[in-house]
Design a protein around this motif. Structure first.
Motif, PDB file in Angstrom:
ATOM      1  N   TRP A  16       0.827  -1.208   0.000  1.00  0.00           N
ATOM      2  CA  TRP A  16       0.000   0.000   0.000  1.00  0.00           C
ATOM      3  C   TRP A  16       0.861   1.258   0.000  1.00  0.00           C
ATOM      4  O   TRP A  16       0.591   2.200  -0.732  1.00  0.00           O
ATOM      5  N   GLN A  17       1.923   1.255   0.818  1.00  0.00           N
ATOM      6  CA  GLN A  17       2.777   2.433   0.918  1.00  0.00           C
ATOM      7  C   GLN A  17       3.399   2.779  -0.429  1.00  0.00           C
ATOM      8  O   GLN A  17       3.398   3.939  -0.832  1.00  0.00           O
ATOM      9  N   ARG A  18       3.935   1.777  -1.125  1.00  0.00           N
ATOM     10  CA  ARG A  18       4.563   2.052  -2.433  1.00  0.00           C
ATOM     11  C   ARG A  18       3.573   2.674  -3.410  1.00  0.00           C
ATOM     12  O   ARG A  18       3.897   3.634  -4.118  1.00  0.00           O
ATOM     13  N   HIS A  19       2.369   2.148  -3.466  1.00  0.00           N
ATOM     14  CA  HIS A  19       1.367   2.672  -4.399  1.00  0.00           C
ATOM     15  C   HIS A  19       0.925   4.085  -4.021  1.00  0.00           C
ATOM     16  O   HIS A  19       0.741   4.930  -4.892  1.00  0.00           O
ATOM     17  N   ILE A  20       0.776   4.344  -2.734  1.00  0.00           N
ATOM     18  CA  ILE A  20       0.326   5.666  -2.298  1.00  0.00           C
ATOM     19  C   ILE A  20       1.418   6.709  -2.502  1.00  0.00           C
ATOM     20  O   ILE A  20       1.141   7.844  -2.901  1.00  0.00           O
ATOM     21  N   GLU A  21       2.675   6.341  -2.277  1.00  0.00           N
ATOM     22  CA  GLU A  21       3.771   7.275  -2.515  1.00  0.00           C
ATOM     23  C   GLU A  21       3.852   7.659  -3.989  1.00  0.00           C
ATOM     24  O   GLU A  21       4.211   8.791  -4.316  1.00  0.00           O
ATOM     25  N   ARG A  22       3.476   6.757  -4.878  1.00  0.00           N
ATOM     26  CA  ARG A  22       3.444   7.082  -6.318  1.00  0.00           C
ATOM     27  C   ARG A  22       2.406   8.156  -6.626  1.00  0.00           C
ATOM     28  O   ARG A  22       2.486   8.799  -7.664  1.00  0.00           O
ATOM     29  N   GLN A  23       1.419   8.324  -5.740  1.00  0.00           N
ATOM     30  CA  GLN A  23       0.411   9.374  -5.905  1.00  0.00           C
ATOM     31  C   GLN A  23       0.938  10.729  -5.428  1.00  0.00           C
ATOM     32  O   GLN A  23       0.230  11.726  -5.497  1.00  0.00           O
ATOM     33  N   GLY A  24       2.156  10.747  -4.910  1.00  0.00           N
ATOM     34  CA  GLY A  24       2.757  11.986  -4.433  1.00  0.00           C
ATOM     35  C   GLY A  24       2.508  12.278  -2.967  1.00  0.00           C
ATOM     36  O   GLY A  24       2.800  13.374  -2.491  1.00  0.00           O
ATOM     37  N   CYS A  25       1.980  11.309  -2.232  1.00  0.00           N
ATOM     38  CA  CYS A  25       1.704  11.493  -0.803  1.00  0.00           C
ATOM     39  C   CYS A  25       2.901  11.071   0.036  1.00  0.00           C
ATOM     40  O   CYS A  25       3.649  10.189  -0.349  1.00  0.00           O
ATOM     41  N   ARG A  26       3.045  11.719   1.182  1.00  0.00           N
ATOM     42  CA  ARG A  26       4.027  11.266   2.179  1.00  0.00           C
ATOM     43  C   ARG A  26       3.318  10.263   3.073  1.00  0.00           C
ATOM     44  O   ARG A  26       2.213  10.528   3.559  1.00  0.00           O
ATOM     45  N   VAL A  27       3.953   9.127   3.315  1.00  0.00           N
ATOM     46  CA  VAL A  27       3.316   8.032   4.037  1.00  0.00           C
ATOM     47  C   VAL A  27       4.071   7.713   5.319  1.00  0.00           C
ATOM     48  O   VAL A  27       5.299   7.601   5.305  1.00  0.00           O
ATOM     49  N   SER A  28       3.318   7.576   6.406  1.00  0.00           N
ATOM     50  CA  SER A  28       3.835   7.068   7.674  1.00  0.00           C
ATOM     51  C   SER A  28       3.146   5.740   7.923  1.00  0.00           C
ATOM     52  O   SER A  28       2.061   5.491   7.409  1.00  0.00           O
ATOM     53  N   ARG A  29       3.769   4.908   8.756  1.00  0.00           N
ATOM     54  CA  ARG A  29       3.196   3.588   9.032  1.00  0.00           C
ATOM     55  C   ARG A  29       3.133   3.326  10.518  1.00  0.00           C
ATOM     56  O   ARG A  29       3.976   3.781  11.288  1.00  0.00           O
TER      57      ARG A  29
END
Length: 121
Positions: A16-29
């Motif tokens: 999920w993180q990899r796909h969301i980062e491709r949308q230009g979002c910063r991701v925390s887990r």
């Protein structure tokens, strides 16, 4: 745009993180209720979207959603689950910050598109 993924399965969280980062979002887990609450408490910038497994191995997803509504009132929560529990929509009455309820096997690119959409609004 900031997204917090709260998922006990690290492999699924990575996808999920990899796909969301491709949308230009910063991701925390976070992988548990405690980690998620700490991430929300310590965030220096507002969290826009939380992707939250409804059945966390380490705590209560509803407690995380409730804390988020207090600490980050604008954050939208996308609940993810592998069960049919709450399939009647009652989850939206329990968590007013819920914006979506999807299955765990939702294609990650679709979940990423949803996160990007809600983060932008």
């Amino acid at each position: 745009m900031r997204v917090l993924i709260v998922e006990s399965d690290p492999g699924l969280g990575d996808v999920w993180q990899r796909h969301i980062e491709r949308q230009g979002c910063r991701v925390s887990r976070a992988s548990s209720e405690g980690e998620a609450i700490a991430a929300l408490r310590d965030a220096k910038t507002p969290v826009n979207v939380i992707i939250l497994n409804l059945f966390l191995q380490g705590g209560s997803a509803l407690a995380v959603a409730d804390y988020a509504s207090y600490r980050h009132p604008e954050a939208r929560v996308i609940f993810v689950t592998s069960t049919s529990f709450f399939s009647d929509g009652s989850l939206f009455a329990l968590a007013p910050n819920a914006c979506a309820y999807v299955r765990t096997n939702t294609p990650p690119e679709d979940l990423a598109a949803m996160a990007g959409h809600y983060a932008a609004n």
